[in-house]
Write an enzyme that holds these catalytic residues in place. Structure first.
Site, PDB file in Angstrom:
ATOM      1  CB  CYS A 251       7.778  -5.972   7.782  1.00  0.00           C
ATOM      2  SG  CYS A 251       9.168  -5.049   8.729  1.00  0.00           S
TER       3      CYS A 251
ATOM      4  N   GLY B   8       7.459  -2.563   5.541  1.00  0.00           N
ATOM      5  CA  GLY B   8       8.634  -2.785   5.215  1.00  0.00           C
ATOM      6  C   GLY B   8       9.687  -2.316   5.933  1.00  0.00           C
ATOM      7  CD  GLU B   9      14.195  -1.088   8.853  1.00  0.00           C
ATOM      8  OE1 GLU B   9      13.215  -0.462   9.664  1.00  0.00           O
ATOM      9  OE2 GLU B   9      15.114  -0.297   8.428  1.00  0.00           O
TER      10      GLU B   9
ATOM     11  CD  GLU C 224      -1.213  -0.625   3.504  1.00  0.00           C
ATOM     12  OE1 GLU C 224      -1.870   0.017   4.454  1.00  0.00           O
ATOM     13  OE2 GLU C 224      -1.438  -1.934   3.594  1.00  0.00           O
TER      14      GLU C 224
ATOM     15  CG  ASN D  55      -3.560   4.874  12.665  1.00  0.00           C
ATOM     16  OD1 ASN D  55      -4.731   5.166  12.692  1.00  0.00           O
ATOM     17  ND2 ASN D  55      -2.731   5.505  12.156  1.00  0.00           N
TER      18      ASN D  55
ATOM     19  CB  SER E 143      10.962   5.598   8.786  1.00  0.00           C
ATOM     20  OG  SER E 143      10.405   5.328  10.024  1.00  0.00           O
TER      21      SER E 143
ATOM     22  CB  CYS F  30       2.544   1.117   7.710  1.00  0.00           C
ATOM     23  SG  CYS F  30       3.431   1.248   9.161  1.00  0.00           S
TER      24      CYS F  30
HETATM   25  N1  SAH Z   1      10.170   0.027   9.322  1.00  0.00           N
HETATM   26  C1  SAH Z   1      10.299   1.546   9.193  1.00  0.00           C
HETATM   27  C2  SAH Z   1       9.165   1.904   8.382  1.00  0.00           C
HETATM   28  C3  SAH Z   1       7.959   1.974   9.172  1.00  0.00           C
HETATM   29  S1  SAH Z   1       6.665   2.867   9.073  1.00  0.00           S
HETATM   30  C4  SAH Z   1      10.585   1.949  10.837  1.00  0.00           C
HETATM   31  O1  SAH Z   1      10.278   0.894  11.560  1.00  0.00           O
HETATM   32  O2  SAH Z   1      10.639   2.898  10.964  1.00  0.00           O
HETATM   33  C5  SAH Z   1       6.786   4.388   9.872  1.00  0.00           C
HETATM   34  C6  SAH Z   1       6.403   4.609  11.213  1.00  0.00           C
HETATM   35  O3  SAH Z   1       5.087   4.155  11.681  1.00  0.00           O
HETATM   36  C7  SAH Z   1       7.314   3.833  12.259  1.00  0.00           C
HETATM   37  O4  SAH Z   1       7.871   4.802  13.243  1.00  0.00           O
HETATM   38  C8  SAH Z   1       6.419   2.869  13.101  1.00  0.00           C
HETATM   39  O5  SAH Z   1       6.951   2.402  14.070  1.00  0.00           O
HETATM   40  C9  SAH Z   1       5.147   3.488  12.759  1.00  0.00           C
HETATM   41  N2  SAH Z   1       3.999   2.656  12.951  1.00  0.00           N
HETATM   42  C10 SAH Z   1       3.674   1.465  12.544  1.00  0.00           C
HETATM   43  N3  SAH Z   1       2.549   1.230  12.908  1.00  0.00           N
HETATM   44  C11 SAH Z   1       1.855   2.080  13.565  1.00  0.00           C
HETATM   45  C12 SAH Z   1       0.648   2.133  14.130  1.00  0.00           C
HETATM   46  N4  SAH Z   1      -0.338   1.209  14.220  1.00  0.00           N
HETATM   47  N5  SAH Z   1       0.515   3.394  14.754  1.00  0.00           N
HETATM   48  C13 SAH Z   1       1.367   4.579  14.779  1.00  0.00           C
HETATM   49  N6  SAH Z   1       2.522   4.339  14.322  1.00  0.00           N
HETATM   50  C14 SAH Z   1       2.769   3.073  13.754  1.00  0.00           C
END
Ligand code: SAH
Length: 354
Positions: A109, A166-167, A89, A297, A198, A340
């Site tokens: 991921c 994804g990471e 997405e 979220n 990120s 995400c």
């Molecule tokens: N893998 C990367 C990118 C992830 S998405 C990382 O870990 O940074 C970007 C951000 O959204 C990250 O900080 C992640 O921890 C956060 N995130 C993921 N799921 C979430 C949720 N349900 N509510 C709020 N933030 C969330």
């Protein structure tokens, strides 16, 4: 699976075109068509025979938008489908200065963060550089009329965040190739300063990224002020300590001159009372960084709860009072499953329930 033309740099594309017995200027036409988000068979300046020859080996269109969801606040969310049927997405956020697209770097991921929907089914596969780029190419083409900028560099998508599923640093080589291609002159030419990557904090890869000399915005998902608390929601914390992450960030700053960012998702009863605010100030005081507070979220498969609005602002106030540069991220696209992995997860749910 066929190969993907959008993986190639311009010089590589030129080499390919010449190896197929075509004139050099055809490479330019091909590249321009691809950068406009066209499928191979839609590029009218090329001969039918040449396009058919390309399509024998290469995907005509690596990705298509399977569904679009529109939020009341203007945010758009896409479900992308790749040639092998895999889904990821993406989100498009519309700001006055341009559009920011959030892209995915992997299908699923393997980092296992407890609050995140992307990781529910583990890692399915890495995306290639061209598959990541194609998310932007098709969305940019869709919004062509909203392009900003001059001439060839006019585009609707001006900013990119690697914050989808994804990471990114777990798919290092493809992500790096994507970064080189998306910033390339003559292509989308998106400035590295307008790109945020990120990571959950894969320390050795953070050093590697710093050494690449790409001045992008490095963002680390911190979400806790001590390793023990962090490890409760983020398994990666068992491998890399907060102190090591901070050292890697300092190195990034030294190498690129760019300040770095932390994401801190507020999870009720877990990481956001007064002691946590004080600990966060202690940890980051005086560092060239900015803290983005994120509202959780809530993911239906997980029991974690979001912090109320009033308390979220209180937490922000405590950070500011302690001298940190911090913001509470405006929540957008909530009505369309903004976090995400939520959309893909709910889509897979629906399709398996049927
Ligand atoms: N893998 C990367 C990118 C992830 S998405 C990382 O870990 O940074 C970007 C951000 O959204 C990250 O900080 C992640 O921890 C956060 N995130 C993921 N799921 C979430 C949720 N349900 N509510 C709020 N933030 C969330």
């Amino acid at each position: 699976m066929k190969k993907i033309l959008q993986d190639l740099t311009y010089p590589e594309l030129e080499e390919l075109v010449l190896s197929l017995g075509e004139k050099k200027f055809r490479a330019k036409q091909l590249y321009e068509g691809l950068m406009q988000g066209k499928a191979i068979d839609e590029i009218t300046s090329l001969s039918k025979a040449f396009k058919e020859r390309l399509c024998e080996e290469y995907e005509n269109a690596p990705v298509r938008i399977k569904e679009t969801f529109f939020s009341a606040d203007g945010t758009e969310k896409y479900l992308f489908e790749y040639a092998d049927g895999n889904l990821v997405e993406g989100v498009l956020m519309k700001y006055k200065y341009g559009y920011t697209q959030c892209v995915s770097t992997q299908v699923g991921c393997r980092m296992g963060c407890k609050f995140c929907a992307s990781t529910l089914g583990g890692l399915i596969r890495n995306l290639t550089a061209g598959e990541i780029l194609s998310q932007i190419l098709v969305v940019n083409a869709l919004h062509k009329k909203d392009a900003v900028g001059q001439g060839k560099e006019a585009r609707a998508v001006t900013n990119v965040v690697l914050m989808g599923s994804g990471e990114p640093l777990d798919n290092y080589d493809e992500v790096l190739r994507f970064l080189r291609n998306v910033t390339a002159e003559g292509g989308l030419c998106i400035s590295a300063r307008n790109i945020s990557l990120s990571t959950c904090g894969i320390v050795p890869k953070m050093y590697r990224l710093a050494d690449e000399g790409i001045p992008l915005n490095l963002t680390v998902s911190l979400h806790a002020t001590d390793d023990e608390t962090r490890a409760r929601t983020m398994p990666v914390a068992k491998a890399y300590k907060i102190a090591e992450i901070l050292k890697a960030c300092e190195y990034y700053f030294k190498k690129t001159g760019r300040r770095y960012y932390f994401e801190y998702t507020l999870i009720e009863g877990e990481n956001c009372d007064e002691t946590h605010a004080k600990a966060l100030v202690e940890l980051l005081k005086g560092k060239p960084c900015h803290v983005n507070l994120i509202r959780l979220n809530e993911v239906k498969e997980r029991s974690l709860k979001a912090l109320g609005d009033k308390d979220a602002y209180r937490f922000l106030g405590m950070l500011e009072k302690g001298g940190l540069s911090a913001t509470l991220r405006r929540q957008i696209g909530v009505d369309i499953g903004g976090a995400c992995g939520q959309l893909r997860a709910s889509y897979l749910d629906e399709t398996t329930e049927k």
